[in-house]
Scaffold this active site. Sequence first.
Site, PDB file in Angstrom:
ATOM      1  N   ASP A 155      18.081 -58.556   0.956  1.00  0.00           N
ATOM      2  CA  ASP A 155      17.533 -59.796   0.410  1.00  0.00           C
ATOM      3  C   ASP A 155      16.025 -59.630   0.243  1.00  0.00           C
ATOM      4  O   ASP A 155      15.348 -59.086   1.116  1.00  0.00           O
ATOM      5  CB  ASP A 155      17.829 -60.959   1.358  1.00  0.00           C
ATOM      6  CG  ASP A 155      17.351 -62.288   0.787  1.00  0.00           C
ATOM      7  OD1 ASP A 155      18.033 -62.813  -0.086  1.00  0.00           O
ATOM      8  OD2 ASP A 155      16.295 -62.775   1.232  1.00  0.00           O
ATOM      9  N   LEU A 156      15.497 -60.076  -0.901  1.00  0.00           N
ATOM     10  CA  LEU A 156      14.051 -60.009  -1.140  1.00  0.00           C
ATOM     11  C   LEU A 156      13.352 -61.104  -0.351  1.00  0.00           C
ATOM     12  O   LEU A 156      13.814 -62.240  -0.299  1.00  0.00           O
ATOM     13  CB  LEU A 156      13.746 -60.171  -2.633  1.00  0.00           C
ATOM     14  CG  LEU A 156      14.394 -59.159  -3.574  1.00  0.00           C
ATOM     15  CD1 LEU A 156      13.943 -59.425  -5.004  1.00  0.00           C
ATOM     16  CD2 LEU A 156      14.064 -57.744  -3.173  1.00  0.00           C
ATOM     17  N   ASP A 197      18.707 -63.313  -5.285  1.00  0.00           N
ATOM     18  CA  ASP A 197      17.855 -62.166  -4.977  1.00  0.00           C
ATOM     19  C   ASP A 197      18.503 -61.318  -3.885  1.00  0.00           C
ATOM     20  O   ASP A 197      17.815 -60.704  -3.078  1.00  0.00           O
ATOM     21  CB  ASP A 197      16.461 -62.631  -4.546  1.00  0.00           C
ATOM     22  CG  ASP A 197      16.488 -63.502  -3.302  1.00  0.00           C
ATOM     23  OD1 ASP A 197      17.553 -64.065  -3.004  1.00  0.00           O
ATOM     24  OD2 ASP A 197      15.445 -63.623  -2.623  1.00  0.00           O
TER      25      ASP A 197
END
Length: 848
Positions: A451-452, A494
Amino acid sequence: MRRAFDSILQIVSHMAHTSGQGYLNAFVSEIATAVGADYVLISITRGQTDLQVQAMHPSSLDIQDISLPLNTTPDAIAWQEGEMWFSDRLSQLFPDSYGAQIWQANAYAGIALKCAEGHTVGICSLFYRQPQSDMGSTMALLRLLGPLAGRELALTLQQTEDSRHSEPPSVLKNMLTHASVGIGKLSLDGKILWANPAIEQMLGYQPHELVTRSVAELNHPEDWAHSAPRYQELRAGKRATFTQEKRYLHKEGRTLWGRATVTLMRNKQQQPDYLMVLLENIEPLKYHAEQLKLSHQVYENLSEAILVCDANSRIISVNPAFEQITGYSSEEARGQRPNLLKSGLHDQRFYADMYHALARVGVWRGEVWNKRKSGKLYPQQVVIRALWEEGKIQKYIAIFSDISQTKIAEQKIANQSNYDNLTGLPNRWMFSRCLNRFCAQGESFTLMVLDLNNFKAVNNSMNHHAGDALLREVADRLVSRIRSEDLVARIGGDEFAFLIPGIVTHRQAEIYAKRVMGSFSRPFTLASQHIYVTSTIGITLCPSDGCESDELLRNAEQALFVAKRQGRALDTYCLSMREEVRQRHKMQQDLAEAIKQEQITMAYQPIWDNHSGQIAKLEALVRWHHPHWGQVSPAEFIPLAEETGLIQRLGALVLWQSCRDLSRLQKSGFPHIQMSINRSTMEFQTIDTSASEWLQVIHHFDLNPADIVIEITESLLMESNAQHKSRIEALRDAGCKIAIDDFGTGYSALNYLRNFPVDLVKIDRSFVRHIPFNEQDRLLLDGIINIVHNLGMQVVIEGVENHEQLDFLCQKGCAFTQGYLLSRPLAYDDLIDYLALNQQGADLSIVS
């Protein structure tokens, strides 16, 4: 300017307690961090032709293994002229230099380091692998900090005042003689002052003939018309440098092509002094383009069409299949651009993405609708490759075939069902199918979810187009990091998932995850800005952690959640996390019940008016005493309420109880007390733009809205939402005050304060902890207070714990203070007694 000041302050403060070699080592490390340089060196001369590295970043490199000849390097020019920089093409200008050969550097900045008497004792050199668009700020930083490093270097070497005051003339002469690129010095009006043999050989003049001429005489008249304005800008100091490809006049009368980089050099007073010119002979590139080495038999008989273009996208050659598919003959196509076939069905962004992919990875694959000579539209399956030579794209080769309407329709359906439209990666549905198949076959593998971090901030601070571009670039980098047998998919906004066969231990999985995270070590370029993005990874193993696809995905996402909460880059699933999930679910249920039964209580921390010495406000703080876990920290249950959708109900209860208690206080003899109430960003997003829900509660208890302070966070301002601004304005129009809570812990974007109607700024306790004894913290806090005051807002300081802090803040004109020195949060009954003592003038400033 503020960023430059912060960089200088940080570097000087980090090196304040070091000297000698330690100072030099710290200097190169701090400079590298401040300007993003890949390599930073401090060097001294060894003999007359070599440099000896005295300090270097990164420190992992062994400076004893580095040999730096002074000849034919940019360092020699920096030594002679005091400073020099090249924003790109370093490898072409100085192909024999160490930085170009070993580090593949493309940009350079260097400055001479001088002792206290003004003699040159060394060189500070910066190398960048990527070209740099703005070297002005880098040179400005070097000019400010270079004298400090020069004096320290002089002391470290214990040299005499005249030991290294100048470089032997033979070094510069040797460098000029053997440089493969032409180097010259010009007066401000363009007269040639000196030139090296490379320029003399290139233009056919003897040295005494060149120094009698001006650059205008050596330029082709047509090209000089374009160059003259740039020289005028250099003389006026409006431009630092320019690069131009143009024709020059040889002594024999013929023309030749050269690429000139002209740089303005300034004197000690920073006034324009003279010009430096670097001249490359690019005649071979213009007149001797290498022919494509294509197999004639394949080229002529391939059923797919082949289209070859030059670097300017002009068609050079086509094969017979091209003629059959498009209807254009070879003679009609040559010299044209590929947009000869353009159908008009694709927008400019489609073609921009295509050229971006070619420049970035050298290949583009996809489907394109084009138009035949007859005007009929048709679909193509296309592969385009860019051919690179000497660091530049020289040719494009496109291979395409005509595909039927049925096939294109089927392919589109398959793509929409299985692949993400934005990134081209497999989507969640396709990833789940592959995961189910691996589980059914009893395979051993690792599952990772990435996950960003703070992706929402990119969309908020830039726009969703920048966010989409970031996701595409992330996808490309992730694909480049995995093996051919691995699978990476985009499974959420994301969020990306990896299925990795053959990785069966925690150690192997963590090594693989760190390699994937290496994708984020380089900055991303979005809207001409360089930004760094980080990520968090959750890991689970099959079959040790489970054998069902849904279970494994839950495990990986739980590991991701734990890693994010604990501030780690990655975490691996373990059984304790399952228990944590169970407990968290139980806490969620209990919190919902506590809100329903109004078991949530309030405590109030006094906020003092520094001018009057009286309690002016109270901050409402929510409390939850759990029958099993005891007192639960708000840092635990408030994020839980936000994640589970309970925050609106919790916030409504807090507002109701706070207004009720304020009404009781005012009726008990404390009519001037105000109440400060925190509002979650999620609460703020769900009320109507007139904030009528909150105002109804305030009016229900017959309160004056002017006695209510609504506290919001910096992140709310960062969203730049027009509806947020309408809600804030509605509250202020009704009389409420607006405060920014915990200022400095989030984005600290002072610019947003100017655009939103804010009354109070609450500065976080972390800025107060070390004052007044820490000078840097004192200066920083003083600057923030001044800025807030200049914007017409009042300051509330949180976390005041001793009298020294209180005295300092009062001297700075801070309106309000809050902290344990004055009082801890108090229950309502205790608060009544405390307010009564304060009203009687008792000294309550004790640490409780």
